[in-house]
Design a protein around this motif. Structure first.
Motif: not given
Length: 105
Positions: A15-16, A19, A22, A25-26, A29-30, A33, A37
């Motif tokens: 997921m990271a 992120e 994307s 994304g950044s 944020g990764a 995440t 999470y």
């Protein structure tokens, strides 16, 4: 136990990566995440799942200390299951709180 932890960390890592790669994304944020999470929940789950092992280790350590204390006092105990200790050492209720007495007729 560890299989679930490793699998969930893998999912959070993927997921990271999604992120981070994307277009919207950044890397920050990764990182969040992965931490929120993956690492944080699995550390809590790992702590809870490891509780029985920690209890067993504490009991084994206490038993070894008790055996060492008995040996230091010169008390021999051939029965490992039942050791002579002071009453209510483990804060257990006595089996008979009041001694039964008969009344004479």
């Amino acid at each position: 136990m560890y299989l679930v932890l490793i699998a969930w960390i893998y999912v959070a890592f993927m997921m990271a990566i999604a992120e981070a790669t994307s277009p919207v994304g950044s890397l920050l944020g990764a990182a969040f995440t992965f931490l929120l999470y993956g690492v944080l929940p699995m550390s809590v789950v790992g702590y809870i799942m490891g509780t029985p092992a920690r209890r067993r280790a504490i009991k084994a350590k206490e038993a070894a200390e008790r055996k060492q204390a008995l040996a230091a006092n010169g008390i021999q105990n051939n029965n490992d299951d039942v050791e002579s200790v002071a009453p209510n050492t483990y804060r257990e209720a006595p089996s008979h709180p009041v001694t039964p007495e008969r009344k004479e007729p």
